[in-house]
Design an enzyme around this catalytic site. Structure first.
Site, PDB file in Angstrom:
ATOM      1  N   ARG A 171       0.831  -1.227   0.000  1.00 50.24           N
ATOM      2  CA  ARG A 171       0.000   0.000   0.000  1.00 50.24           C
ATOM      3  C   ARG A 171       0.859   1.268   0.000  1.00 50.24           C
ATOM      4  O   ARG A 171       0.556   2.242   0.687  1.00 50.24           O
ATOM      5  CB  ARG A 171      -0.980   0.037   1.181  1.00 50.24           C
ATOM      6  CG  ARG A 171      -1.950  -1.103   1.239  1.00 50.24           C
ATOM      7  CD  ARG A 171      -2.854  -1.196   0.007  1.00 50.24           C
ATOM      8  NE  ARG A 171      -3.429  -2.518  -0.059  1.00 50.24           N
ATOM      9  CZ  ARG A 171      -2.883  -3.522  -0.764  1.00 50.24           C
ATOM     10  NH1 ARG A 171      -1.806  -3.337  -1.491  1.00 50.24           N
ATOM     11  NH2 ARG A 171      -3.451  -4.697  -0.783  1.00 50.24           N
ATOM     12  N   SER A 253     -10.387   0.132   3.818  1.00 45.28           N
ATOM     13  CA  SER A 253      -9.669  -0.031   5.096  1.00 45.28           C
ATOM     14  C   SER A 253      -9.178   1.329   5.562  1.00 45.28           C
ATOM     15  O   SER A 253      -8.430   1.989   4.849  1.00 45.28           O
ATOM     16  CB  SER A 253      -8.459  -0.950   4.918  1.00 45.28           C
ATOM     17  OG  SER A 253      -8.893  -2.202   4.474  1.00 45.28           O
ATOM     18  N   GLU A 373      -4.591   4.411   6.422  1.00 47.88           N
ATOM     19  CA  GLU A 373      -4.232   4.063   5.041  1.00 47.88           C
ATOM     20  C   GLU A 373      -4.519   5.196   4.051  1.00 47.88           C
ATOM     21  O   GLU A 373      -3.754   5.418   3.126  1.00 47.88           O
ATOM     22  CB  GLU A 373      -4.965   2.786   4.609  1.00 47.88           C
ATOM     23  CG  GLU A 373      -4.603   2.360   3.198  1.00 47.88           C
ATOM     24  CD  GLU A 373      -5.181   1.026   2.783  1.00 47.88           C
ATOM     25  OE1 GLU A 373      -4.882   0.022   3.438  1.00 47.88           O
ATOM     26  OE2 GLU A 373      -5.935   0.992   1.796  1.00 47.88           O
TER      27      GLU A 373
END
Ligand SMILES: Cc1cc2nc3c(=O)[nH]c(=O)nc-3n(C[C@H](O)[C@H](O)[C@H](O)COP(=O)(O)OP(=O)(O)OC[C@H]3O[C@@H](n4cnc5c(N)ncnc54)[C@H](O)[C@@H]3O)c2cc1C
Length: 381
Positions: A171, A253, A373
């Site tokens: 990520r 998320s 995130e």
């Protein structure tokens, strides 16, 4: 590229353009429907020295409620070009940055091009996909990404950059604006090229995907079937954008799975799900001939890091699905402990308060600080 003009539009609240539905009105807004317009818009904004934000689908952004004192550039380009691949049995797709990610996956699956199907249903644009190296069920864009065409803020130059130079990781990439820092490379992606297998059906490898699909044998399965199953699974978890489902009014998320040293992972309860992270090996050690004394240094033997489930940590810190603070319009999704959602009219401050509460509960219980995130703009956690 075709010629373009600067398209300045009346700025609108970012809460209407982001999936978490927060964010004030920016001072200025530009739209770019072609790559040329996008390049022109960026060069103009950079010449003015304005603060700026490139906006795709707004599905990985947590924006504060104060007006953004800068220019938002909306990437509305689209189009897929098929190119030959230098590898037999494969095809290349060059896709404009503003093209819908899931439209690209649908296009590929329909034609029997394999490599993206497990990432069906991820919201947002193709141009943003390398920014955080999107992934789902064990498949990531970095597996098929060949190169991107981008424009750098530092030079204003357009260039083609191979995937290997983008610092793609879990990520993350050199282009991502991580919380508390600036990207290593301030640049905007104009197009993305992926290399896909012409297959129609394939044997599914990878435990995570096999589990999600309920596969036990080794028989090949059609790509369209994989896509359908993934879309159904994501819908059941509130991970597909749906106006009528408030569990999807988030950023997917909100917290990243924590990557910790092995010793830290060992101190967590054994039931906490964890996965090994491939060690960052120094593939080639170059020893200058002048300093070579007949000895090659031993390979590194450090234990690899471990990825631990943030959802598990949250739930076992006493935060159940659907949890919200008193009088708050933000809550944890009723379907997924990692997703923070806007139940209707929640301010960025309400979402931040919930996020901080979860971070402090997990920290108190397990000693770990969960990292957000999404890209944060005008908010602090
Ligand atoms: C319900 C839901 C489920 C999700 N599931 C997943 C998932 O399974 N896996 C996953 O990885 N993500 C997931 N996400 C997160 C998100 O969809 C992805 O990160 C997506 O790639 C963001 O694309 P976007 O166009 O919406 O980016 P935006 O939110 O518009 O932008 C995100 C960041 O990228 C930058 N950016 C946007 N376009 C460009 C460009 N062309 N060049 C350079 N920078 C750019 C922006 O400036 C910003 O910093 C989910 C989100 C939601 C809401």
């Amino acid at each position: 590229m075709t010629g373009g003009v600067l398209r300045e539009v009346e700025p609108i609240r970012l809460s209407t353009l982001t999936t978490l539905r927060t964010g004030g009105t920016p001072e200025r807004m530009l739209e770019a429907a072609t790559a040329t317009e996008l390049v022109e818009a960026l060069r103009e904004v950079w010449a003015r020295g304005d603060d700026w934000l490139v906006l795709g689908g707004g599905s990985n952004l947590f924006v504060g409620d104060q007006p953004f004192d800068g220019t938002v550039i909306r990437v509305l380009t689209h189009g897929i070009e098929e190119l030959p691949s230098p590898h037999e049995g494969r095809v290349r797709l060059r896709v404009q940055a503003g093209h819908g990610w899931d439209d690209l996956v649908a296009y590929a699956v329909e034609r029997g091009y394999a490599g993206l199907e497990a990432m069906s249903g991820i919201p947002g644009t193709v141009g943003a996909s390398p920014v955080q190296n999107i992934g789902a069920y064990g498949q990531e864009i970095q597996e098929t990404l060949v190169e991107v065409e981008l424009i750098d803020e530092a030079t204003g130059a357009v260039s083609v950059v191979p995937a290997a130079d983008l610092g793609l990781g879990f990520r993350t990439s050199v282009l991502k604006h991580h919380y508390g820092g600036v990207p290593a490379r301030r640049a905007v992606i104009l197009s993305v090229t992926v290399d896909l297998l012409v297959a129609g059906e394939r044997v599914v490898r990878g435990d995570q995907l096999r589990r999600a699909l309920g596969l036990t044998g080794d028989e090949p399965v059609p790509l369209a079937w994989v896509r359908e199953r993934i879309l159904a699974t994501r819908a059941s978890k509130g991970m597909l954008l749906d106006d009528d489902d408030p569990d999807t009014h988030g950023v997917g998320s909100f917290f990243q799975n924590a990557i910790v040293p092995e010793a830290v992972a060992r101190s967590l309860p054994p039931e906490c799900p964890r996965w090994p992270v491939a060690p960052d090996l120094d593939a080639v050690t170059v020893i200058p001939l002048s300093s070579y004394q007949g000895l090659v240094p031993a390979a590194r033997t450090e234990a690899p890091d471990v990825k631990v489930s943030a959802a598990w940590l949250i739930e076992h810190a006493g935060i159940r699905k659907g949890f919200g603070l008193p009088r708050s319009r933000a809550s944890v999704s009723t379907k997924h402990a990692l997703a923070l959602t806007n139940r209707g009219g929640a301010t960025a401050a309400e979402v931040s308060e919930l996020a901080r509460f979860i971070q402090s509960r997990v920290h108190a219980e397990f000693g770990l600080v969960l990292q957000p995130e999404p890209v944060l703009l005008g908010v602090e956690l």
